[in-house]
Scaffold this active site. Structure first.
Site, PDB file in Angstrom:
ATOM      1  N   LYS A 124       0.840  -1.208   0.000  1.00 14.12           N
ATOM      2  CA  LYS A 124       0.000   0.000   0.000  1.00 14.12           C
ATOM      3  C   LYS A 124       0.878   1.261   0.000  1.00 14.12           C
ATOM      4  O   LYS A 124       2.081   1.176   0.139  1.00 14.12           O
ATOM      5  CB  LYS A 124      -0.937  -0.016   1.210  1.00 14.12           C
ATOM      6  CG  LYS A 124      -1.808  -1.287   1.296  1.00 14.12           C
ATOM      7  CD  LYS A 124      -2.860  -1.376   0.198  1.00 14.12           C
ATOM      8  CE  LYS A 124      -3.392  -2.777  -0.017  1.00 14.12           C
ATOM      9  NZ  LYS A 124      -4.506  -3.181   0.797  1.00 14.12           N
TER      10      LYS A 124
HETATM   11  C1  LIG Z   1      -5.501  -4.226   1.137  1.00 14.78           C
HETATM   12  C2  LIG Z   1      -6.961  -4.019   1.138  1.00 14.78           C
HETATM   13  C3  LIG Z   1      -7.770  -4.397   2.224  1.00 14.78           C
HETATM   14  C4  LIG Z   1      -7.272  -5.212   3.360  1.00 14.78           C
HETATM   15  O1  LIG Z   1      -6.239  -4.685   4.095  1.00 14.78           O
HETATM   16  P1  LIG Z   1      -5.263  -5.655   4.902  1.00 14.78           P
HETATM   17  O2  LIG Z   1      -4.395  -4.720   5.651  1.00 14.78           O
HETATM   18  O3  LIG Z   1      -4.507  -6.478   3.907  1.00 14.78           O
HETATM   19  O4  LIG Z   1      -6.095  -6.505   5.801  1.00 14.78           O
HETATM   20  C5  LIG Z   1      -9.112  -4.076   2.177  1.00 14.78           C
HETATM   21  N1  LIG Z   1      -9.649  -3.439   1.134  1.00 14.78           N
HETATM   22  C6  LIG Z   1      -8.913  -3.071   0.067  1.00 14.78           C
HETATM   23  C7  LIG Z   1      -9.574  -2.350  -1.041  1.00 14.78           C
HETATM   24  C8  LIG Z   1      -7.554  -3.367   0.029  1.00 14.78           C
HETATM   25  O5  LIG Z   1      -6.840  -3.010  -1.041  1.00 14.78           O
END
Ligand SMILES: *Cc1c(COP(=O)(O)O)cnc(C)c1O
Length: 375
Positions: free
Chosen positions: A184
């Site tokens: 991210k």
């Molecule tokens: C990455 C992501 C999540 C989940 O986040 P995690 O930290 O991996 O649990 C939820 N929604 C979207 C759109 C994502 O890209």
């Protein structure tokens, strides 16, 4: 391995140093680095937000539904083009997923009209995702949630640094959930942030994060408390100090790293705008400042996506799909809400490499290969 990777973390001595600092402190469990991260993140978002750092974005979404008392018999309107965490957490609290479609082939954000058409007396909340860091139509979505008395939950996994008309994403909903997973815009490995402007909700969320306990273990360690009460049942969705420390540094670097992403994306646009067998969503976006979380393109019907992915792979270029259609997952094959536009995108989308340390030359390598195949 890859000539051009889909994503790479952007760490320098600042991340290495702060992790060393935590290791040397001898204290890994939630404490000062986390408090600093929460304060810095709340200041960064503005609008009187309160933040709690948690173990990951999915935990944040799960806590949001629990804290808003969404449960068996309730319906939640969820995005049709998103990561499956949205549907999974809704399912885990016993509520029913009602998918809302995207707006158009250019605008992959949830369609406010489709959201409104799917509201029933059982609807309790609308969960939205700001796909790729492009804001949903917050004016209309906020208004319709207000009109129908629904909670608004923002899945902000893609959004650090992105805004809707100068107001940070994550400050509109009753609750917002950020993810700091390894790929991210703020990358710490595993981590997340839950955001609200409601003090009472915040206290509920704080209890949920740590076993419903009245006193965090840090306070006991520091001798500020010797015992604790359990005020209501809770979970352990705490973050740890290493992740929070990385988050602090990544947050400091966010503006610069998002600017780097923007330059790379603009070069992608320059190279790919005239390629007739593909199109690029959000090309003339006007709802605010995006943070260019990923670089999605849409392949025309005439192109075989699996073959494109394979030829890119042969050329050493890693690609991905955001996201496979929810209805095609075994666990969700019974979802019947129509979302034909999202299904079309799921079948034709391709995500190209993008990360802050990527070079313009690497963008050219990706485009050269893609164009060979697509023209
Ligand atoms: C990455 C992501 C999540 C989940 O986040 P995690 O930290 O991996 O649990 C939820 N929604 C979207 C759109 C994502 O890209």
């Amino acid at each position: 391995m890859w000539r051009v990777q889909l994503h790479k973390i952007d760490y320098d001595e600042r991340e290495f140093n702060i992790v060393n600092e935590v290791l040397n402190s001898g204290w890994l469990a939630i404490s000062e680095k986390t408090q600093n991260f929460e304060t810095a993140f709340a200041r960064f978002l503005g609008h009187d937000t309160k933040c709690l750092a948690v173990s990951n974005g999915t935990a944040a979404l799960h806590m949001a539904l629990l804290a808003l008392d969404i449960k068996d018999g309730d319906e939640v309107i969820t995005p049709s083009l998103t990561f499956i965490a949205d549907q999974n957490v809704t399912n885990m609290v016993g509520a029913k997923n009602i998918l809302a479609d995207i707006t158009s082939m250019d605008d992959w954000s949830m369609d406010p009209d489709d959201i409104e058409s799917k509201i029933t007396p059982k609807t309790k909340a609308v969960m939205i995702v700001h796909y790729a860091g492009f804001a949903c139509d917050m004016e209309r979505i906020s208004a319709l949630c207000k009109k129908h008395n629904l909670f608004l939950i923002e899945d902000c996994a893609h959004t650090p640094g992105a805004d809707y008309n100068n107001r940070a994403l994550g400050t509109f909903g009753d609750v917002a959930a950020f993810s700091f997973f390894a790929n991210k815009n703020i990358a710490v490995g595993e981590g997340g942030m839950i955001v609200t402007r409601n003090e009472k909700l915040l206290e509920n969320l704080r209890l949920l994060r740590s076993h419903g306990m009245s006193v965090p273990s840090f306070d006991r360690f520091k001798g500020r408390a010797i015992s604790y009460d359990v005020i209501k049942p809770g979970l352990n969705y705490r973050i740890n100090e290493i992740s929070s420390a990385l988050g602090l540094v990544q947050l400091e670097k966010l503006r610069t790293s998002n600017e780097k992403r923007k330059k790379l994306v603009e070069h992608y646009y320059k190279r790919l705008d005239d390629v007739s067998s593909i199109s690029i969503p959000y090309r003339f976006f006007t709802r605010g400042k995006p943070n260019y979380h990923i670089m999605p393109i849409l392949l025309r019907d005439s192109l075989d996506r699996a073959a494109v992915i394979e030829s890119m792979k042969q050329a050493g270029i890693q690609t991905s799909i955001h996201y496979p259609a929810i209805q095609n997952f075994s666990a969700y094959k019974d979802i019947i809400n129509p979302a034909p536009k999202a299904e079309y995108v799921s079948a034709h989308e391709l995500t190209l490499p993008l990360y802050p340390t990527m070079t313009i030359e690497e963008v050219d390598i990706v485009c050269d290969e893609l164009i060979k195949y697509c023209v």
